[in-house]
Write a protein that holds these residues in place. Structure first.
Motif, PDB file in Angstrom:
ATOM      1  N   GLN A  13      -8.402   2.904   0.751  1.00 36.65           N
ATOM      2  CA  GLN A  13      -8.181   3.851   1.842  1.00 36.65           C
ATOM      3  C   GLN A  13      -7.666   3.122   3.080  1.00 36.65           C
ATOM      4  O   GLN A  13      -7.915   1.925   3.268  1.00 36.65           O
ATOM      5  CB  GLN A  13      -9.478   4.581   2.176  1.00 36.65           C
ATOM      6  N   ALA A  14      -6.970   3.856   3.917  1.00 39.76           N
ATOM      7  CA  ALA A  14      -6.484   3.289   5.175  1.00 39.76           C
ATOM      8  C   ALA A  14      -7.649   2.701   5.966  1.00 39.76           C
ATOM      9  O   ALA A  14      -8.732   3.291   6.030  1.00 39.76           O
ATOM     10  CB  ALA A  14      -5.767   4.352   5.993  1.00 39.76           C
ATOM     11  N   GLY A  15      -7.400   1.513   6.515  1.00 39.47           N
ATOM     12  CA  GLY A  15      -8.440   0.802   7.238  1.00 39.47           C
ATOM     13  C   GLY A  15      -9.209  -0.184   6.383  1.00 39.47           C
ATOM     14  O   GLY A  15      -9.969  -1.009   6.907  1.00 39.47           O
ATOM     15  N   GLY A  16      -9.021  -0.104   5.085  1.00 33.44           N
ATOM     16  CA  GLY A  16      -9.731  -0.982   4.165  1.00 33.44           C
ATOM     17  C   GLY A  16      -9.055  -2.335   4.016  1.00 33.44           C
ATOM     18  O   GLY A  16      -8.077  -2.655   4.694  1.00 33.44           O
ATOM     19  N   PRO A  87      -1.107   3.112   5.333  1.00 33.03           N
ATOM     20  CA  PRO A  87      -0.316   3.691   4.232  1.00 33.03           C
ATOM     21  C   PRO A  87       1.059   3.025   4.088  1.00 33.03           C
ATOM     22  O   PRO A  87       1.557   2.895   2.957  1.00 33.03           O
ATOM     23  CB  PRO A  87      -0.188   5.159   4.635  1.00 33.03           C
ATOM     24  N   GLU A  88       1.640   2.586   5.172  1.00 30.65           N
ATOM     25  CA  GLU A  88       2.953   1.938   5.091  1.00 30.65           C
ATOM     26  C   GLU A  88       2.901   0.546   4.463  1.00 30.65           C
ATOM     27  O   GLU A  88       3.945  -0.068   4.237  1.00 30.65           O
ATOM     28  CB  GLU A  88       3.621   1.876   6.472  1.00 30.65           C
ATOM     29  N   ASP A  89       1.708   0.042   4.183  1.00 34.23           N
ATOM     30  CA  ASP A  89       1.584  -1.212   3.447  1.00 34.23           C
ATOM     31  C   ASP A  89       1.688  -0.995   1.930  1.00 34.23           C
ATOM     32  O   ASP A  89       1.715  -1.968   1.169  1.00 34.23           O
ATOM     33  CB  ASP A  89       0.242  -1.894   3.755  1.00 34.23           C
ATOM     34  N   THR A  90       1.741   0.258   1.519  1.00 36.98           N
ATOM     35  CA  THR A  90       1.883   0.566   0.105  1.00 36.98           C
ATOM     36  C   THR A  90       3.165  -0.040  -0.442  1.00 36.98           C
ATOM     37  O   THR A  90       4.254   0.177   0.106  1.00 36.98           O
ATOM     38  CB  THR A  90       1.878   2.082  -0.125  1.00 36.98           C
ATOM     39  N   GLN A 115       0.571  -3.902  -7.697  1.00 39.50           N
ATOM     40  CA  GLN A 115       0.673  -2.688  -6.890  1.00 39.50           C
ATOM     41  C   GLN A 115      -0.471  -2.611  -5.891  1.00 39.50           C
ATOM     42  O   GLN A 115      -1.641  -2.773  -6.258  1.00 39.50           O
ATOM     43  CB  GLN A 115       0.653  -1.448  -7.781  1.00 39.50           C
ATOM     44  N   VAL A 116      -0.111  -2.339  -4.648  1.00 39.08           N
ATOM     45  CA  VAL A 116      -1.087  -2.044  -3.602  1.00 39.08           C
ATOM     46  C   VAL A 116      -0.776  -0.646  -3.081  1.00 39.08           C
ATOM     47  O   VAL A 116       0.346  -0.377  -2.643  1.00 39.08           O
ATOM     48  CB  VAL A 116      -1.023  -3.066  -2.457  1.00 39.08           C
ATOM     49  N   THR A 117      -1.758   0.233  -3.149  1.00 42.91           N
ATOM     50  CA  THR A 117      -1.588   1.599  -2.679  1.00 42.91           C
ATOM     51  C   THR A 117      -2.656   1.890  -1.632  1.00 42.91           C
ATOM     52  O   THR A 117      -3.851   1.722  -1.899  1.00 42.91           O
ATOM     53  CB  THR A 117      -1.705   2.604  -3.832  1.00 42.91           C
ATOM     54  N   VAL A 118      -2.207   2.324  -0.459  1.00 43.70           N
ATOM     55  CA  VAL A 118      -3.116   2.632   0.643  1.00 43.70           C
ATOM     56  C   VAL A 118      -3.040   4.130   0.901  1.00 43.70           C
ATOM     57  O   VAL A 118      -1.979   4.652   1.258  1.00 43.70           O
ATOM     58  CB  VAL A 118      -2.758   1.849   1.906  1.00 43.70           C
ATOM     59  N   SER A 119      -4.148   4.805   0.722  1.00 36.95           N
ATOM     60  CA  SER A 119      -4.183   6.256   0.921  1.00 36.95           C
ATOM     61  C   SER A 119      -4.594   6.580   2.356  1.00 36.95           C
ATOM     62  O   SER A 119      -5.380   5.865   2.969  1.00 36.95           O
ATOM     63  CB  SER A 119      -5.149   6.904  -0.059  1.00 36.95           C
ATOM     64  N   SER A 120      -4.059   7.687   2.856  1.00 32.37           N
ATOM     65  CA  SER A 120      -4.358   8.088   4.251  1.00 32.37           C
ATOM     66  C   SER A 120      -5.602   8.953   4.317  1.00 32.37           C
ATOM     67  O   SER A 120      -6.131   9.389   3.323  1.00 32.37           O
ATOM     68  CB  SER A 120      -3.170   8.818   4.840  1.00 32.37           C
TER      69      SER A 120
END
Length: 120
Positions: A13-16, A87-90, A115-120
């Motif tokens: 998650q975002a901030g993680g 999220p833009e680090d995805t 793969q790195v996925t950052v959810s908002s």
């Protein structure tokens, strides 16, 4: 045959935070530099961070203050600690190494990507 093995990607998650690892192995080599690039969805590959041997680290402006690159020379492993993820680090993150071998003074190697996925 030199290989770069990456690990540590995933969904956060975002901030993680996440930590990526990349180990170089195979053959006899010394490290000129190791680093990380990424390819966001629909975009070209871009530099994230570089760590030259005996030199200063180099970070993309977008990750300064949030990401930290480090290396364990005994393990030929480079790390990317990613904090305050957005999220833009995805992206797909690629390990890169420029290595000196008996044949080449500097040859580029790439990992397979993680793969790195950052959810908002």
């Amino acid at each position: 045959q030199v290989q770069l093995a990456e690990s540590g990607g995933g969904l956060v998650q975002a901030g993680g935070s996440l930590r990526l690892s990349c180990a170089a192995s195979g053959g006899d080599f010394s490290i000129n530099l190791m680093g990380w690039y990424r390819r966001p969805p629909g975009k070209q590959r871009e530099l994230v961070a570089l760590l030259p041997s005996g030199g200063n680290t180099n970070y993309a402006d977008s990750v300064k203050g949030r990401f930290t690159i480090s290396r364990d020379n005994a393990k030929n492993t480079v790390y990317l600690q990613m904090n305050s993820l957005k999220p833009e680090d995805t992206a797909v993150y690629y390990c890169h190494a420029n290595l000196r071998t008996s044949i080449y003074s500097g040859r580029n190697y790439w990992g397979q990507g993680t793969q790195v996925t950052v959810s908002s």
